[in-house]
Design a protein around this motif. Structure first.
Motif, PDB file in Angstrom:
ATOM      1  N   GLU A 105       0.848  -1.193   0.000  1.00 18.16           N
ATOM      2  CA  GLU A 105       0.000   0.000   0.000  1.00 18.16           C
ATOM      3  C   GLU A 105       0.885   1.245   0.000  1.00 18.16           C
ATOM      4  O   GLU A 105       1.962   1.258   0.593  1.00 18.16           O
ATOM      5  CB  GLU A 105      -0.894   0.054   1.249  1.00 18.16           C
ATOM      6  CG  GLU A 105      -1.928  -1.042   1.355  1.00 18.16           C
ATOM      7  CD  GLU A 105      -2.737  -0.972   2.647  1.00 18.16           C
ATOM      8  OE1 GLU A 105      -3.776  -1.651   2.725  1.00 18.16           O
ATOM      9  OE2 GLU A 105      -2.330  -0.245   3.582  1.00 18.16           O
ATOM     10  N   ALA A 107       0.118   5.562   0.535  1.00 17.17           N
ATOM     11  CA  ALA A 107      -0.883   6.585   0.816  1.00 17.17           C
ATOM     12  C   ALA A 107      -0.577   7.867   0.047  1.00 17.17           C
ATOM     13  O   ALA A 107       0.559   8.110  -0.364  1.00 17.17           O
ATOM     14  CB  ALA A 107      -0.941   6.865   2.312  1.00 17.17           C
ATOM     15  N   LYS A 152      -4.618   0.007  -4.306  1.00 17.83           N
ATOM     16  CA  LYS A 152      -3.492  -0.041  -3.370  1.00 17.83           C
ATOM     17  C   LYS A 152      -2.882   1.347  -3.185  1.00 17.83           C
ATOM     18  O   LYS A 152      -1.928   1.518  -2.424  1.00 17.83           O
ATOM     19  CB  LYS A 152      -2.429  -1.021  -3.880  1.00 17.83           C
ATOM     20  CG  LYS A 152      -2.938  -2.462  -3.941  1.00 17.83           C
ATOM     21  CD  LYS A 152      -1.996  -3.394  -4.673  1.00 17.83           C
ATOM     22  CE  LYS A 152      -0.691  -3.608  -3.962  1.00 17.83           C
ATOM     23  NZ  LYS A 152       0.134  -4.649  -4.629  1.00 17.83           N
ATOM     24  N   LEU A 154      -3.911   4.646  -1.679  1.00 17.97           N
ATOM     25  CA  LEU A 154      -4.975   4.931  -0.727  1.00 17.97           C
ATOM     26  C   LEU A 154      -4.901   6.343  -0.139  1.00 17.97           C
ATOM     27  O   LEU A 154      -3.886   7.019  -0.238  1.00 17.97           O
ATOM     28  CB  LEU A 154      -4.910   3.917   0.420  1.00 17.97           C
ATOM     29  CG  LEU A 154      -4.837   2.438   0.022  1.00 17.97           C
ATOM     30  CD1 LEU A 154      -4.623   1.580   1.261  1.00 17.97           C
ATOM     31  CD2 LEU A 154      -6.099   2.030  -0.721  1.00 17.97           C
ATOM     32  N   ARG A 156      -5.211   6.644   3.187  1.00 18.44           N
ATOM     33  CA  ARG A 156      -4.360   6.295   4.307  1.00 18.44           C
ATOM     34  C   ARG A 156      -4.096   4.791   4.255  1.00 18.44           C
ATOM     35  O   ARG A 156      -4.996   4.016   3.943  1.00 18.44           O
ATOM     36  CB  ARG A 156      -5.021   6.649   5.641  1.00 18.44           C
ATOM     37  CG  ARG A 156      -5.189   8.140   5.893  1.00 18.44           C
ATOM     38  CD  ARG A 156      -3.840   8.818   6.137  1.00 18.44           C
ATOM     39  NE  ARG A 156      -3.976  10.247   6.363  1.00 18.44           N
ATOM     40  CZ  ARG A 156      -3.893  11.167   5.407  1.00 18.44           C
ATOM     41  NH1 ARG A 156      -3.698  10.793   4.145  1.00 18.44           N
ATOM     42  NH2 ARG A 156      -3.998  12.442   5.694  1.00 18.44           N
ATOM     43  N   CYS A 157      -2.893   4.380   4.575  1.00 18.35           N
ATOM     44  CA  CYS A 157      -2.565   2.951   4.590  1.00 18.35           C
ATOM     45  C   CYS A 157      -3.307   2.256   5.726  1.00 18.35           C
ATOM     46  O   CYS A 157      -3.439   2.801   6.829  1.00 18.35           O
ATOM     47  CB  CYS A 157      -1.067   2.747   4.781  1.00 18.35           C
ATOM     48  SG  CYS A 157      -0.051   3.299   3.387  1.00 18.35           S
ATOM     49  N   SER A 158      -3.780   1.054   5.457  1.00 17.29           N
ATOM     50  CA  SER A 158      -4.465   0.266   6.479  1.00 17.29           C
ATOM     51  C   SER A 158      -3.534  -0.742   7.137  1.00 17.29           C
ATOM     52  O   SER A 158      -3.820  -1.228   8.226  1.00 17.29           O
ATOM     53  CB  SER A 158      -5.668  -0.462   5.864  1.00 17.29           C
ATOM     54  OG  SER A 158      -5.225  -1.388   4.870  1.00 17.29           O
ATOM     55  N   LEU A 159      -2.420  -1.063   6.487  1.00 20.43           N
ATOM     56  CA  LEU A 159      -1.456  -2.036   7.008  1.00 20.43           C
ATOM     57  C   LEU A 159      -0.386  -1.323   7.844  1.00 20.43           C
ATOM     58  O   LEU A 159      -0.227  -0.102   7.744  1.00 20.43           O
ATOM     59  CB  LEU A 159      -0.792  -2.784   5.851  1.00 20.43           C
ATOM     60  CG  LEU A 159      -1.724  -3.649   5.001  1.00 20.43           C
ATOM     61  CD1 LEU A 159      -0.973  -4.190   3.787  1.00 20.43           C
ATOM     62  CD2 LEU A 159      -2.316  -4.786   5.810  1.00 20.43           C
ATOM     63  N   GLU A 203      -7.931   5.068  -4.944  1.00 11.34           N
ATOM     64  CA  GLU A 203      -8.744   5.557  -3.826  1.00 11.34           C
ATOM     65  C   GLU A 203      -8.269   6.916  -3.331  1.00 11.34           C
ATOM     66  O   GLU A 203      -9.070   7.782  -2.974  1.00 11.34           O
ATOM     67  CB  GLU A 203      -8.691   4.568  -2.662  1.00 11.34           C
ATOM     68  CG  GLU A 203      -9.559   5.006  -1.472  1.00 11.34           C
ATOM     69  CD  GLU A 203      -9.107   4.414  -0.155  1.00 11.34           C
ATOM     70  OE1 GLU A 203      -9.420   3.238   0.079  1.00 11.34           O
ATOM     71  OE2 GLU A 203      -8.450   5.137   0.629  1.00 11.34           O
TER      72      GLU A 203
END
Length: 218
Positions: A105, A107, A152, A154, A156-159, A203
């Motif tokens: 990912e 951001a 991928k 984003l 904000r990164c989720s990972l 996104e």
């Protein structure tokens, strides 16, 4: 759209004569196969190699000469081998001009997540955090979407993060994007990919300024 080799070919156009370059695991390792004519670069691997060449042909592999991803590699004339302490001195001392990494990912503010998916066992983060903390020029090579078709790139990164506000440019199978203060600025689109396709696959905030040219790979 591009395949993995196409992404590597496009990133290779970012190389400049005399650069010292660190190649991360995955797509970045392919960049060594596409050095533009007329320039010389030195590829560094954090396991202790300076002067990596392209991948060996089948049957010519030497199991003792590997990169950080444990892939067999070739070396160029004058290549050197050293321990990880010296290798990370090079990295932390900012002696690497360009770092090319893969990512899960990225951001819109330049954060990167590329080392861990919660719940899945990993052996460690390797040198990723040292690289992103020290490098001033980071290009990410990645697919634009995951296998489920989700973006991928984003807001904000989720990972779990590897680094914060550090990525300068992203090259995907769909586009070349520069990360600026406002988000992902679209610089180029892959052959056969429309601006609308890229919008739908991104996104994070996508900034489009005027006509977006198609990538030139040769």
């Amino acid at each position: 759209m591009l395949d993995k080799n196409g992404i590597a070919r496009r990133i290779a156009k970012e190389l400049e004569d005399g650069y010292f370059v660190n190649l991360g695991i995955g797509i970045p390792t392919l960049v060594a196969n596409y050095i533009p004519k007329g320039i010389e670069v030195e590829f560094q691997s954090e396991n202790g190699v300076l002067g990596m060449g392209p991948f060996p042909y089948e049957g010519e592999e030497d199991a003792d000469i590997i990169n950080a991803g444990k892939q067999t590699i070739t070396t160029m004339p004058g290549a050197s081998f050293f321990d990880s302490a010296i290798s990370f001195n090079m990295i932390r001392g900012q002696h690497v001009d360009l770092t090319i990494l893969g990512a899960m990912e990225v951001a819109e503010n330049g954060d990167i997540a590329n080392w861990k998916i919660p719940g899945k066992m990993v052996k460690g983060m390797g040198g990723a955090m040292d690289l992103v903390a020290s490098a001033e020029n980071i290009i990410v090579a990645m697919m634009h979407t995951n296998r489920a078709g989700a973006s991928k790139l984003l807001k904000r990164c989720s990972l779990p993060l590897t680094g914060v506000n550090c990525v300068k440019k992203v090259v995907t199978n769909m586009a070349v994007l520069e990360i600026i203060e406002d988000g992902f600025r679209l610089l180029e689109r892959a052959p056969g990919v429309s601006v609308e396709d890229i919008k739908n696959a991104t996104e994070g905030k996508l900034i489009i300024e005027g006509n977006v040219p198609e990538m030139v790979l040769d």
